[in-house]
Design an enzyme around this catalytic site. Sequence first.
Site, PDB file in Angstrom:
ATOM      1  N   GLU A   1     112.214 -22.462  48.222  1.00  0.00           N
ATOM      2  CA  GLU A   1     112.166 -23.887  48.831  1.00  0.00           C
ATOM      3  C   GLU A   1     113.072 -24.935  47.910  1.00  0.00           C
ATOM      4  O   GLU A   1     113.129 -24.668  46.967  1.00  0.00           O
ATOM      5  CB  GLU A   1     110.779 -24.543  49.020  1.00  0.00           C
ATOM      6  CG  GLU A   1     109.927 -24.715  47.937  1.00  0.00           C
ATOM      7  CD  GLU A   1     108.420 -25.295  47.950  1.00  0.00           C
ATOM      8  OE1 GLU A   1     108.112 -25.341  48.894  1.00  0.00           O
ATOM      9  OE2 GLU A   1     107.748 -25.458  46.962  1.00  0.00           O
TER      10      GLU A   1
ATOM     11  N   SER B   1      99.253 -29.686  39.576  1.00  0.00           N
ATOM     12  CA  SER B   1     100.673 -29.327  39.549  1.00  0.00           C
ATOM     13  C   SER B   1     101.576 -30.496  38.722  1.00  0.00           C
ATOM     14  O   SER B   1     101.223 -30.898  37.531  1.00  0.00           O
ATOM     15  CB  SER B   1     101.128 -28.877  40.860  1.00  0.00           C
ATOM     16  OG  SER B   1     102.499 -28.239  40.668  1.00  0.00           O
TER      17      SER B   1
ATOM     18  N   THR C   1     108.005 -25.216  56.281  1.00  0.00           N
ATOM     19  CA  THR C   1     108.029 -25.724  54.637  1.00  0.00           C
ATOM     20  C   THR C   1     106.833 -25.418  54.165  1.00  0.00           C
ATOM     21  O   THR C   1     105.700 -25.278  54.927  1.00  0.00           O
ATOM     22  CB  THR C   1     108.326 -27.257  54.826  1.00  0.00           C
ATOM     23  OG1 THR C   1     107.110 -27.953  55.462  1.00  0.00           O
ATOM     24  CG2 THR C   1     109.706 -27.661  55.371  1.00  0.00           C
TER      25      THR C   1
ATOM     26  N   ASP D   1     104.966 -23.289  37.993  1.00  0.00           N
ATOM     27  CA  ASP D   1     105.271 -22.457  39.112  1.00  0.00           C
ATOM     28  C   ASP D   1     106.546 -22.954  39.604  1.00  0.00           C
ATOM     29  O   ASP D   1     107.103 -22.421  40.442  1.00  0.00           O
ATOM     30  CB  ASP D   1     104.089 -22.663  40.178  1.00  0.00           C
ATOM     31  CG  ASP D   1     103.838 -23.863  40.593  1.00  0.00           C
ATOM     32  OD1 ASP D   1     104.288 -24.822  40.158  1.00  0.00           O
ATOM     33  OD2 ASP D   1     103.332 -24.081  41.777  1.00  0.00           O
ATOM     34  N   ARG D   2     107.305 -24.186  39.029  1.00  0.00           N
ATOM     35  CA  ARG D   2     108.546 -24.627  39.402  1.00  0.00           C
ATOM     36  C   ARG D   2     109.338 -24.390  38.390  1.00  0.00           C
ATOM     37  O   ARG D   2     108.830 -24.332  37.051  1.00  0.00           O
ATOM     38  CB  ARG D   2     108.541 -26.050  39.976  1.00  0.00           C
ATOM     39  CG  ARG D   2     107.884 -26.083  41.352  1.00  0.00           C
ATOM     40  CD  ARG D   2     107.718 -27.623  41.813  1.00  0.00           C
ATOM     41  NE  ARG D   2     107.421 -27.866  43.229  1.00  0.00           N
ATOM     42  CZ  ARG D   2     105.950 -27.653  43.572  1.00  0.00           C
ATOM     43  NH1 ARG D   2     105.098 -27.622  42.752  1.00  0.00           N
ATOM     44  NH2 ARG D   2     105.977 -27.823  44.695  1.00  0.00           N
TER      45      ARG D   2
END
Length: 645
Positions: A462, A195, A438, A368-369
């Site tokens: 999140e 990531s 979380t 993915d962010r």
Amino acid sequence: MSSFSSSCTSLERAKIWSENDPNEITASAVKSLIHGATTSSSGNGDEVNSNKEKLAKLFPSDGSRIGFGTAGLRGPMQPGPLGMNDLVIIQTSQGLARYCQEVHTIVDEEANSLDSSQLSASTNKKKPPLVVIGYDHRCNKEMNLSSKSFAVLTQLVFRQAGFECVLFDGFVPTPLVAFSTVNLKASVGIMITASHNPKVDDGFKVYWNDGVQIRPPLDKYISESILKEDNLVPWVDYASLVKSHSHDESTDATLTECMIGRYYDAILKSGLISPKKEIYSYFEKNKLAPPKIAYTAMHGVGYPFAVKSFQTFGLEPFLSVPSQQTPDPLFPTVPFPNPEEKGALSLAQEFAQSNNVDIILANDPDADRLAVAERCRDNGTWTVFTGDQIGAMLGHWIYQCIGKNSDKPIAMCASTVSSKMLGAIAEKEGFHFEDTLTGFKWIASRSAELRKKGYKAIFSYEEAIGFCCGDFVFDKDGLTAMGVMAELALSVYKKEMSLKKHMDYLYDTYGYHHSKNGYFFCYDNSISSKIIEDMRNDGKYLTHVGPYEIESIRDLGYPGYDSTTEDKKPTLPVSRSSPIITLRFVNGCVAQFRSSGTEPKFKYYIEMRGKPGVSPEVVSKELDEIVDRILSELLKPEANGLVKP
């Protein structure tokens, strides 16, 4: 000879490792260290000791190895049991494959959504379980380690175990693997990526058959399977298998394109897309300038998929930051390729200013962010939105577009350390909202449970800029989120506003929410435990912090406590190792505390919720005052030896 699982010295562990490592380069590097640690042609004792120290770091005598947790594996690409390398990947894949075989029964041929021409030919009426594998661009050329080579090894292991394997052709974003795991009814999905970690790292991310990241107790069972001696020793000569398999045999380009198409088709059917012809005509007719958007892939895999996302949403093309567009494992312009990091968007901002761009959309390397920044048209100043602000804007927009007209009750989720603003929106608009532990494994799994209860769960997020828009991917998805954010921007700019002004409107409507999140370095775990225990006060939980009255307390450490429930038990899972304590104050402040599980940090999340109409200045001043009191009285930084970053 000692086995992998037996107790032995660092030197013995290194010898066993080098004999089983199929990677000639890493095996040779370890053998060289072994030789240097046992002999010295020059008689140089310092050289011998140096090699012994290196071996001790790579091969600890206590038998420790890289941990398999709820995100799978993540660590530096290096030899030995603590690193990401060919042998660790083989051991992990063997253990995972065996566990999947234990819990997943053989499925009927019809259960796989691939037609029989896309799977290997078979005359049997049943098909074996399926694994989906994707990978990104990370690599360590010096050691001949890469996400691609790890993916091929993973495929070979699962084939040995009797699985059908879908190995995507070329670099793919993480959301595609999460989506495909469910769409293809696979037993398990695996994404080889680190990531937004530094360039030295790689990772092995695991999705269960529901398309959600593995969570307890699955991680424990899989870890136990990996550590069985039969799975620590390579089943076959994988080095020979790698040499005998060509790229064309390993991957399936046609199926990859098919799944990419299905992913974007799911976006089309999601209800997230509005007609664009009228919107763009309105801008032209009224001589207004639609928002000009720039995109950065942060040297990751996102660019071609982001282009396709904008096309799917019917949006005009964005400008791409050229120096960060192509996948580059060295990440030359960002030492830490996380869009959240200070300075990570600097290059994109320079590009935006020189090209008169209004909005920057940034994905992290595996897409993915999503990060969002906006340049003011009047004075050129930048606003870099927090994950909580983006989450509030996306959640509100999706409710307006989908939720209001839904024939099912609407639900949204966010992690418990995220802002409570989405909850305030839900309270006023009348939809269901829940906070979770979380991590997206908890967020997505709770959303799935709500769907089973009859809710339409259409958004979750999140605060670490992870967003899930719609109900077709069960993990954070920066590619869909960027399309939704661009849709929102079009609507806002059509009203001759900006995203910043729109955020101010949401604050005016639902109350200004201001957060002060941070951490202290804490190098002694006993201190972190002491801070938590002091807050518990032997079960006589605090009623005040200075003059500030506490309304409720939730303790997610074992055995758990929640002052708001009838039985005083929390509704969220509790943990012995990762407790989170939440204090809710009468004045609207919420303070949360936890110790990091991966870094020597004690973290705090403190937010003040103002009532609608109360100015940001008033809320911010009150927050500053209570934060100082909370940190000094509860964390006692000086007395506990906590270090400011």
